[in-house]
Scaffold this active site. Structure first.
Site, PDB file in Angstrom:
ATOM      1  CE1 TYR A 117       0.436  -9.372  13.014  1.00  0.00           C
ATOM      2  CE2 TYR A 117       1.392 -10.371  14.976  1.00  0.00           C
ATOM      3  CZ  TYR A 117       1.453 -10.076  13.628  1.00  0.00           C
ATOM      4  OH  TYR A 117       2.540 -10.495  12.886  1.00  0.00           O
ATOM      5  CB  SER A 151      11.794 -11.841  16.997  1.00  0.00           C
ATOM      6  OG  SER A 151      10.816 -12.114  17.979  1.00  0.00           O
ATOM      7  CB  ILE A 208      -0.952  -0.026   1.223  1.00  0.00           C
ATOM      8  CG1 ILE A 208      -2.081   0.974   1.071  1.00  0.00           C
ATOM      9  CG2 ILE A 208      -0.192   0.188   2.522  1.00  0.00           C
ATOM     10  CD1 ILE A 208      -3.178   0.822   2.140  1.00  0.00           C
ATOM     11  CG  ASP A 227      -6.099  -0.998   0.927  1.00  0.00           C
ATOM     12  OD1 ASP A 227      -5.819  -1.994   1.623  1.00  0.00           O
ATOM     13  OD2 ASP A 227      -6.870  -0.090   1.298  1.00  0.00           O
TER      14      ASP A 227
HETATM   15  P1  NAI Z   1       5.940  -4.289   8.457  1.00  0.00           P
HETATM   16  O1  NAI Z   1       4.822  -3.687   9.220  1.00  0.00           O
HETATM   17  O2  NAI Z   1       7.244  -3.599   8.468  1.00  0.00           O
HETATM   18  O3  NAI Z   1       5.499  -4.517   6.942  1.00  0.00           O
HETATM   19  C1  NAI Z   1       4.186  -4.820   6.558  1.00  0.00           C
HETATM   20  C2  NAI Z   1       3.914  -4.154   5.243  1.00  0.00           C
HETATM   21  O4  NAI Z   1       2.546  -4.412   4.905  1.00  0.00           O
HETATM   22  C3  NAI Z   1       4.086  -2.615   5.272  1.00  0.00           C
HETATM   23  O5  NAI Z   1       4.974  -2.205   4.263  1.00  0.00           O
HETATM   24  C4  NAI Z   1       2.699  -2.076   5.068  1.00  0.00           C
HETATM   25  O6  NAI Z   1       2.661  -0.887   4.295  1.00  0.00           O
HETATM   26  C5  NAI Z   1       2.023  -3.222   4.341  1.00  0.00           C
HETATM   27  N1  NAI Z   1       0.560  -3.148   4.525  1.00  0.00           N
HETATM   28  C6  NAI Z   1      -0.108  -2.878   5.680  1.00  0.00           C
HETATM   29  N2  NAI Z   1      -1.426  -2.786   5.421  1.00  0.00           N
HETATM   30  C7  NAI Z   1      -1.589  -3.021   4.104  1.00  0.00           C
HETATM   31  C8  NAI Z   1      -2.709  -3.040   3.250  1.00  0.00           C
HETATM   32  N3  NAI Z   1      -3.953  -2.806   3.696  1.00  0.00           N
HETATM   33  N4  NAI Z   1      -2.515  -3.308   1.950  1.00  0.00           N
HETATM   34  C9  NAI Z   1      -1.262  -3.536   1.464  1.00  0.00           C
HETATM   35  N5  NAI Z   1      -0.151  -3.519   2.218  1.00  0.00           N
HETATM   36  C10 NAI Z   1      -0.317  -3.264   3.536  1.00  0.00           C
HETATM   37  O7  NAI Z   1       6.108  -5.793   9.008  1.00  0.00           O
HETATM   38  P2  NAI Z   1       7.326  -6.782   8.832  1.00  0.00           P
HETATM   39  O8  NAI Z   1       8.074  -6.835  10.091  1.00  0.00           O
HETATM   40  O9  NAI Z   1       8.022  -6.507   7.573  1.00  0.00           O
HETATM   41  O10 NAI Z   1       6.547  -8.172   8.692  1.00  0.00           O
HETATM   42  C11 NAI Z   1       6.122  -8.651   7.436  1.00  0.00           C
HETATM   43  C12 NAI Z   1       5.101  -9.768   7.654  1.00  0.00           C
HETATM   44  O11 NAI Z   1       5.680 -10.785   8.435  1.00  0.00           O
HETATM   45  C13 NAI Z   1       3.847  -9.291   8.382  1.00  0.00           C
HETATM   46  O12 NAI Z   1       2.723  -9.967   7.833  1.00  0.00           O
HETATM   47  C14 NAI Z   1       4.067  -9.755   9.802  1.00  0.00           C
HETATM   48  O13 NAI Z   1       2.837 -10.013  10.437  1.00  0.00           O
HETATM   49  C15 NAI Z   1       4.885 -11.021   9.597  1.00  0.00           C
HETATM   50  N6  NAI Z   1       5.752 -11.289  10.727  1.00  0.00           N
HETATM   51  C16 NAI Z   1       6.894 -10.563  10.924  1.00  0.00           C
HETATM   52  C17 NAI Z   1       7.734 -10.852  11.982  1.00  0.00           C
HETATM   53  C18 NAI Z   1       9.030 -10.134  12.193  1.00  0.00           C
HETATM   54  O14 NAI Z   1       9.799 -10.549  13.052  1.00  0.00           O
HETATM   55  N7  NAI Z   1       9.339  -9.079  11.457  1.00  0.00           N
HETATM   56  C19 NAI Z   1       7.382 -11.898  12.956  1.00  0.00           C
HETATM   57  C20 NAI Z   1       6.144 -12.579  12.661  1.00  0.00           C
HETATM   58  C21 NAI Z   1       5.385 -12.294  11.581  1.00  0.00           C
HETATM   59  C1  15L Z   2       5.361 -10.449  15.026  1.00  0.00           C
HETATM   60  O1  15L Z   2       4.429 -11.130  14.614  1.00  0.00           O
HETATM   61  C2  15L Z   2       5.577  -9.064  14.542  1.00  0.00           C
HETATM   62  O2  15L Z   2       5.180  -8.900  13.202  1.00  0.00           O
HETATM   63  C3  15L Z   2       6.994  -8.571  14.696  1.00  0.00           C
HETATM   64  O3  15L Z   2       6.989  -7.169  14.565  1.00  0.00           O
HETATM   65  C4  15L Z   2       7.594  -8.980  16.055  1.00  0.00           C
HETATM   66  O4  15L Z   2       7.048  -8.231  17.043  1.00  0.00           O
HETATM   67  C5  15L Z   2       7.418 -10.468  16.298  1.00  0.00           C
HETATM   68  O5  15L Z   2       6.111 -10.933  16.035  1.00  0.00           O
HETATM   69  C6  15L Z   2       7.782 -10.897  17.724  1.00  0.00           C
HETATM   70  O6  15L Z   2       7.026 -11.644  18.320  1.00  0.00           O
HETATM   71  O7  15L Z   2       8.850 -10.497  18.182  1.00  0.00           O
END
Ligand code: NAI
Ligand code: 15L
Length: 269
Positions: free
Chosen positions: A138, A167, A37, A53
């Site tokens: 979430y 994480s 988005i 989106d």
């Molecule tokens: P982030 O929040 O940095 O990235 C998520 C992206 O999704 C953002 O760029 C945002 O603009 C986009 N987004 C949000 N709403 C949207 C919508 N309505 N339409 C289109 N795009 C949309 O999160 P991160 O850390 O990069 O995580 C990526 C995925 O991995 C997420 O689904 C998160 O739940 C999952 N995840 C991440 C973890 C981590 O350690 N970073 C741990 C567990 C799961």
């Molecule tokens: C998640 O699901 C989140 O997307 C990430 O931002 C971290 O908080 C991670 O879990 C975590 O549990 O550390």
């Protein structure tokens, strides 16, 4: 060298993980379609860029045109009020699978989360056959994603690997993350395994490195062939033992979901 897929779609490409995966995912396909988005900047060589989106059904349908496989990282990634989670993670997931089905895409890799199981205690060893115990809106939305993808496998034969990511940050931010840490390299390897396995059906796997303290047993997904190479052991020195016991009523220490439990639904609000 021949790449395994012609065109791969990665949603959430402007996010923390998406930006770091933008380079590595080039190994998986001739063309990488990056979607978010948020603004993604210009497309580089071998890239296509789509601003979309996930809550917009028509836009999602178009985003999935001519795609062979999806890495679904888009959506709300932390505990927030319900409405944004509902739009991005619930409606967005429905729109995505509808589009995947309409375009005949055979496999999705879904960035699920450890927060599907965040109400297990930090003394528990959790595996994928155990009851879901999300720790807030979430986590519930990720449970919905796992359940929707299960339905699409049972009913329509669309394969999904749900990666319950721990994480994935360059450095653990707290003691909890010594148990939940996964390095970027290990995550890329888990994506590679999830894409390469000839048959995955509907698989749930835990995205975690080979950390000294383990909360999750990935025995049901061993067939993917994922062998983590990294470990949080090298960060242990950052969190020396305080010498005193943590208070028994500290829910961020009692439950695997950690700090997410403090931000979830509360009454009275
Ligand atoms: P982030 O929040 O940095 O990235 C998520 C992206 O999704 C953002 O760029 C945002 O603009 C986009 N987004 C949000 N709403 C949207 C919508 N309505 N339409 C289109 N795009 C949309 O999160 P991160 O850390 O990069 O995580 C990526 C995925 O991995 C997420 O689904 C998160 O739940 C999952 N995840 C991440 C973890 C981590 O350690 N970073 C741990 C567990 C799961
Ligand atoms: C998640 O699901 C989140 O997307 C990430 O931002 C971290 O908080 C991670 O879990 C975590 O549990 O550390």
């Amino acid at each position: 060298m021949t790449k395994p897929f012609k065109r791969i779609l990665m949603t959430g490409a402007a996010g923390g993980l998406g930006r770091q995966l933008r380079g590595p995912v080039q190994a998986f396909a001739d063309i990488v379609r990056l979607a978010d988005i948020a603004d993604l900047g210009p497309a580089g060589p071998g890239e296509e860029v789509v601003q979309c989106d996930l809550a917009d059904r028509e836009a999602v349908l178009k985003m999935c045109e001519d795609v062979d496989v999806v890495l679904h990282f888009g959506g709300i990634s932390t505990e927030t009020p319900f409405e944004p989670i509902m739009n991005a993670n619930i409606l967005g997931m429905v729109n995505l699978y509808e589009a995947v089905h309409k375009h005949g895409i055979r496999r999705v890799i879904f960035a699920s989360s450890n927060h599907t199981m965040g109400m297990y205690k930090t003394t528990d060893l959790v595996d994928a056959s155990m009851p879901l115990r999300p720790d807030g809106y979430y986590g519930v939305s990720k449970v919905f994603g796992e359940s929707l993808s299960r339905f699409y496998w049972d009913r329509f034969g669309i394969e999904t690997v749900c990666i319950r990511i721990g994480s994935c940050f360059p450095v653990p931010a707290n003691v909890r993350m010594l148990s939940t840490y996964i390095s970027l390299d290990d995550l890329v390897e888990l994506l590679r395994c999830s894409l390469a396995a000839p048959r995955v059906g509907h698989t749930i796997t835990f995205g975690v490195s080979n950390n000294p303290s383990q909360w999750w047993d990935d025995k049901h997904a061993r067939f993917l062939g994922y062998v983590p190479r990294d470990s949080s052991a090298k960060f242990t020195h950052m969190f020396p033992a305080s010498g005193s016991y943590a208070p028994q009523d500290d829910i961020t220490i009692t439950y695997q979901g950690g700090g997410f439990l403090l931000n979830g639904p509360k009454y009275p609000s």
